[in-house]
Design a protein around this motif. Structure first.
Motif, short mmCIF file in Angstrom:
data_model
loop_
_atom_site.label_atom_id
_atom_site.label_comp_id
_atom_site.label_asym_id
_atom_site.label_seq_id
_atom_site.Cartn_x
_atom_site.Cartn_y
_atom_site.Cartn_z
N LEU A 67 0.84 -1.19 0.00
CA LEU A 67 0.00 0.00 0.00
C LEU A 67 0.88 1.25 0.00
O LEU A 67 1.96 1.26 0.60
N PRO A 68 0.41 2.33 -0.62
CA PRO A 68 1.15 3.59 -0.56
C PRO A 68 0.94 4.27 0.78
O PRO A 68 0.09 3.85 1.57
N PRO A 69 1.68 5.33 1.07
CA PRO A 69 1.41 6.10 2.29
C PRO A 69 -0.03 6.59 2.33
O PRO A 69 -0.54 7.14 1.34
N HIS A 171 11.18 -5.26 16.66
CA HIS A 171 10.58 -4.01 17.12
C HIS A 171 11.66 -3.05 17.62
O HIS A 171 11.62 -1.84 17.34
N ASP A 172 12.59 -3.57 18.37
CA ASP A 172 13.68 -2.74 18.89
C ASP A 172 14.46 -2.09 17.75
O ASP A 172 14.80 -0.90 17.81
N ASP A 173 14.74 -2.87 16.69
CA ASP A 173 15.45 -2.34 15.52
C ASP A 173 14.66 -1.20 14.86
O ASP A 173 15.22 -0.15 14.52
N VAL A 174 13.35 -1.43 14.67
CA VAL A 174 12.52 -0.45 13.97
C VAL A 174 12.38 0.83 14.79
O VAL A 174 12.49 1.94 14.25
N VAL A 175 12.16 0.69 16.09
CA VAL A 175 12.01 1.87 16.94
C VAL A 175 13.32 2.66 16.98
O VAL A 175 13.32 3.90 16.91
N ALA A 176 14.44 1.95 17.05
CA ALA A 176 15.75 2.63 17.04
C ALA A 176 15.96 3.37 15.72
O ALA A 176 16.44 4.51 15.70
N LEU A 200 9.04 11.26 1.07
CA LEU A 200 9.33 10.35 2.17
C LEU A 200 8.30 9.22 2.19
O LEU A 200 7.40 9.18 3.02
N PRO A 201 8.44 8.24 1.27
CA PRO A 201 7.44 7.18 1.16
C PRO A 201 7.60 6.05 2.17
O PRO A 201 6.70 5.23 2.32
N ASP A 202 8.73 6.00 2.88
CA ASP A 202 8.99 4.93 3.84
C ASP A 202 8.20 5.20 5.13
O ASP A 202 8.31 6.28 5.71
N PRO A 203 7.40 4.23 5.62
CA PRO A 203 6.62 4.47 6.84
C PRO A 203 7.46 4.73 8.08
O PRO A 203 6.95 5.32 9.04
N ILE A 204 8.72 4.34 8.08
CA ILE A 204 9.58 4.72 9.20
C ILE A 204 9.73 6.23 9.23
O ILE A 204 9.77 6.84 10.30
N ASP A 205 9.74 6.85 8.03
CA ASP A 205 9.88 8.31 7.95
C ASP A 205 8.56 9.04 8.18
O ASP A 205 8.49 9.98 8.98
N TRP A 206 7.50 8.62 7.46
CA TRP A 206 6.26 9.41 7.51
C TRP A 206 5.35 9.07 8.68
O TRP A 206 4.46 9.84 9.02
N LEU A 207 5.58 7.93 9.32
CA LEU A 207 4.72 7.54 10.43
C LEU A 207 5.48 7.36 11.74
O LEU A 207 5.18 8.01 12.74
N LEU A 208 6.45 6.47 11.74
CA LEU A 208 7.07 6.07 13.00
C LEU A 208 8.04 7.11 13.55
O LEU A 208 8.11 7.32 14.77
#
Length: 242
Positions: A67-69, A171-176, A200-208
């Motif tokens: 899915l897209p952002p 989860h620890d990796d993603v949160v870091a 910034l299409p990566d959800p780590i950037d636009w969401l997390l």
């Protein structure tokens, strides 16, 4: 320090449950959807119940999110995490237990992803259902409404798999990684961040990254450059990422 995605989301809601947490714009359709922490959490809880009670997935199973952002993508990613499952965001077919995608990608994904649990969403304004659902798929926005508003599942641990696919992350990796990106992007506590999904299409950037930093999000698809400044003023944006 929060070490799982559900912990990060719970903390984000707790700061002001009724305040806008994610505001969505699509300048191609004119859609604007504002979600408070409470409203987004309702979608997250229902999604987690759909995944566990509806599909029957278990802790650690993989779910493809092609899915897209979009605010529904946020609800699905957070719902997958709340259910103790791993999100596969990669475009190449991998072994997964369920698949969520758009009608445009349904024809491609149906043949490549080996799962019988296939859901589709049109990402339409007001979370409208599709008029025509591709064969072999179920409409996510219709189905998810049938599930409860409170999810009670196994606790999620920092070492649990959060992202599946060719590169698996806990989860620890993603949160870091989200903390690192928040610092790189200049997202600070209390910020209201306008984000161009094309940039910034990566959800780590636009969401997390905004969530771990304690910021709220104004997420813009098909952003019309002439609307950026007036929108930033209207939405009381403190940081623009385009």
């Amino acid at each position: 320090m929060k070490t799982t995605i559900p912990q990060v989301f719970t903390a984000a809601i707790g700061r002001d449950p009724a305040a806008p947490l994610l505001t969505w714009y699509d300048d191609a359709t004119g859609d604007r959807t504002e979600l408070s922490g409470i409203t987004l959490d309702n979608w997250v809880q229902k999604t987690a119940n759909l995944l566990v009670d509806g599909i029957g997935l278990g802790h650690g199973d993989a779910v493809a999110l092609l899915l897209p952002p979009h605010w529904q993508t946020a609800a699905l990613l957070l719902g997958v995490s709340a259910a103790g499952l791993a999100a596969d965001l990669d475009g190449d077919p991998q072994p997964v237990e369920a698949l969520f995608t758009t009608p445009e990608r349904a024809g491609v994904t149906a043949g490549g992803w080996a799962t019988t649990d296939r859901y589709v969403t049109g990402l339409l304004p007001l979370a409208m259902p599709l008029r025509t659902v591709p064969e072999g798929f179920v409409d996510y926005v219709i189905e998810v409404r049938n599930y409860g508003d409170h999810f009670r599942g196994e606790p999620v641990a920092a070492a649990d798999r959060a992202l599946a696919g060719p590169v698996e992350l806990s989860h620890d990796d993603v949160v870091a990684a989200a903390h690192d990106r928040a610092a790189e992007l200049g997202i600070t506590p209390g910020a209201r961040v306008l984000i161009d999904t094309a940039a910034l299409p990566d959800p780590i950037d636009w969401l997390l990254a905004p969530l771990v930093a304690g910021a709220s999000i104004v997420l813009c698809a098909n952003l019309d450059p002439t609307k950026t400044k007036p929108r930033a003023a209207t939405e009381k944006v403190t940081l623009t990422l385009v």
